[in-house]
Enzyme design. Structure first.
Site, PDB file in Angstrom:
ATOM      1  N   ARG A  43      38.796 -22.331 -22.010  1.00  0.00           N
ATOM      2  CA  ARG A  43      37.439 -22.856 -22.005  1.00  0.00           C
ATOM      3  C   ARG A  43      37.390 -24.055 -21.053  1.00  0.00           C
ATOM      4  NH1 ARG A  43      36.404 -18.649 -23.441  1.00  0.00           N
ATOM      5  NH2 ARG A  43      35.513 -17.886 -25.409  1.00  0.00           N
ATOM      6  N   ARG A  70      17.032 -34.576  -7.732  1.00  0.00           N
ATOM      7  CA  ARG A  70      18.285 -34.185  -8.374  1.00  0.00           C
ATOM      8  C   ARG A  70      18.966 -33.154  -7.485  1.00  0.00           C
ATOM      9  NH1 ARG A  70      19.828 -38.114 -11.714  1.00  0.00           N
ATOM     10  NH2 ARG A  70      18.262 -38.586 -13.324  1.00  0.00           N
ATOM     11  N   ALA A  82      16.307 -42.934 -18.109  1.00  0.00           N
ATOM     12  CA  ALA A  82      17.532 -42.457 -18.753  1.00  0.00           C
ATOM     13  C   ALA A  82      18.742 -43.017 -18.040  1.00  0.00           C
ATOM     14  CB  ALA A  82      17.575 -40.929 -18.740  1.00  0.00           C
ATOM     15  N   LEU A  84      23.482 -43.335 -18.368  1.00  0.00           N
ATOM     16  CA  LEU A  84      24.747 -43.047 -19.034  1.00  0.00           C
ATOM     17  C   LEU A  84      25.112 -44.139 -20.036  1.00  0.00           C
ATOM     18  CD1 LEU A  84      26.931 -42.010 -15.954  1.00  0.00           C
ATOM     19  CD2 LEU A  84      25.760 -40.490 -17.555  1.00  0.00           C
ATOM     20  N   GLU A  99      18.099 -49.350 -19.606  1.00  0.00           N
ATOM     21  CA  GLU A  99      17.537 -48.366 -18.690  1.00  0.00           C
ATOM     22  C   GLU A  99      16.033 -48.552 -18.520  1.00  0.00           C
ATOM     23  OE1 GLU A  99      19.225 -46.508 -16.749  1.00  0.00           O
ATOM     24  OE2 GLU A  99      21.144 -47.039 -17.665  1.00  0.00           O
ATOM     25  N   GLU A 103      14.909 -49.181 -14.707  1.00  0.00           N
ATOM     26  CA  GLU A 103      14.179 -48.115 -14.010  1.00  0.00           C
ATOM     27  C   GLU A 103      12.668 -48.323 -14.008  1.00  0.00           C
ATOM     28  OE1 GLU A 103      15.399 -44.255 -15.390  1.00  0.00           O
ATOM     29  OE2 GLU A 103      17.331 -44.418 -14.352  1.00  0.00           O
ATOM     30  N   PRO A 121      25.757 -27.095 -24.508  1.00  0.00           N
ATOM     31  CA  PRO A 121      26.953 -27.057 -25.342  1.00  0.00           C
ATOM     32  C   PRO A 121      27.943 -25.960 -25.003  1.00  0.00           C
ATOM     33  CG  PRO A 121      25.017 -26.343 -26.577  1.00  0.00           C
ATOM     34  CD  PRO A 121      24.525 -26.923 -25.297  1.00  0.00           C
ATOM     35  N   GLY A 122      27.536 -24.976 -24.199  1.00  0.00           N
ATOM     36  CA  GLY A 122      28.485 -23.959 -23.762  1.00  0.00           C
ATOM     37  C   GLY A 122      29.321 -24.388 -22.574  1.00  0.00           C
ATOM     38  N   GLU A 126      28.268 -33.257 -23.140  1.00  0.00           N
ATOM     39  CA  GLU A 126      27.273 -34.326 -23.046  1.00  0.00           C
ATOM     40  C   GLU A 126      26.351 -34.328 -24.261  1.00  0.00           C
ATOM     41  OE1 GLU A 126      23.763 -36.186 -20.168  1.00  0.00           O
ATOM     42  OE2 GLU A 126      24.544 -34.190 -19.758  1.00  0.00           O
ATOM     43  N   GLU A 150      17.652 -43.483  -7.071  1.00  0.00           N
ATOM     44  CA  GLU A 150      16.669 -44.294  -7.785  1.00  0.00           C
ATOM     45  C   GLU A 150      15.784 -45.107  -6.842  1.00  0.00           C
ATOM     46  OE1 GLU A 150      18.778 -46.609 -10.617  1.00  0.00           O
ATOM     47  OE2 GLU A 150      19.250 -44.905 -11.907  1.00  0.00           O
TER      48      GLU A 150
END
Length: 211
Positions: A43, A70, A82, A84, A99, A103, A121-122, A126, A150
């Site tokens: 995996r 992006r 948003a 990290l 943030e 921002e 999730p696969g 995160e 940004e």
């Protein structure tokens, strides 16, 4: 649905693990995992520190959104502020407040947890926490100096109803924004309303932290 419809933590045996790639913010891990039938399969997934999003709602039921390029998806997307979780164990509320300031040069007097989710999730670990921020005001002091993508952001305040329509029409695609606006619309339509949302310092098992 009964109260048994709840995601539950579980771990299967990892026979071996390696990290073939480590980037500036994330990494790729390759695990050999033993399946219930005793076979072992590989995996590969992205290792991610986790993120926070802020759905900032003003008195006119408008949401503060940012339009940002992006590169991986080759799109300029409307998103919520948003960022990290830069430090392991960082309080996600503090990260969300940072943030919103960096921002959007804004601050909020009231904070609640709106939703928690895994982005993919696969293929990634995160975890994201979305906060609802109200009682908005302009932040104190100088504007934070942004860079890279940004530096090219567009900022707007958009009625919540317009964002819900855009999500359902397939016009808005950022997962934080999609999850946040639909969760807020559902909360507003529920019996308890916004007051029934979790407090800002609610536990987050996916990214434990010290309040």
């Amino acid at each position: 649905m009964g109260n048994d419809i709840v995601d539950t933590p579980e771990s299967w045996e990892v026979v071996a693990s390696r990290t073939p790639f480590e980037g500036a913010k994330t990494a790729v891990r390759s695990d050999q995992v033993r399946m219930p039938d005793t076979s072992v399969v590989r995996r590969d997934y992205q290792v991610h520190p986790g993120s926070v999003c802020v759905l900032a709602l003003d008195e006119e039921q408008r949401v503060l959104v940012l339009k940002q390029f992006r590169h991986p998806v080759r799109h300029r997307l409307w998103e919520l502020p948003a960022g990290l979780l830069d430090v392991p164990g960082e309080n996600p509320l503090h990260a969300a407040q940072r943030e919103l300031y960096e921002e959007a040069h804004a601050k909020a007097g009231e904070w609640r947890v709106l939703a928690d989710f895994f982005t993919s999730p696969g293929g990634s670990d995160e975890a994201v926490r979305i906060f609802l921020a109200r009682d908005l005001a302009e932040a104190d002091g100088e504007r934070y100096e942004v860079s890279e993508e940004e530096a090219d952001m567009e900022i707007a305040r958009v009625p919540l109803a317009d964002l819900v329509r855009g999500v359902l029409a397939g016009e808005l695609h950022n997962p934080g924004l999609v999850t946040g606006v639909l969760a807020l619309a559902a909360a507003l339509a529920s019996d308890g309303g916004i007051e029934a949302l979790r407090p800002a310092l609610a536990p987050w098992p996916a990214r434990p932290y010290e309040a």
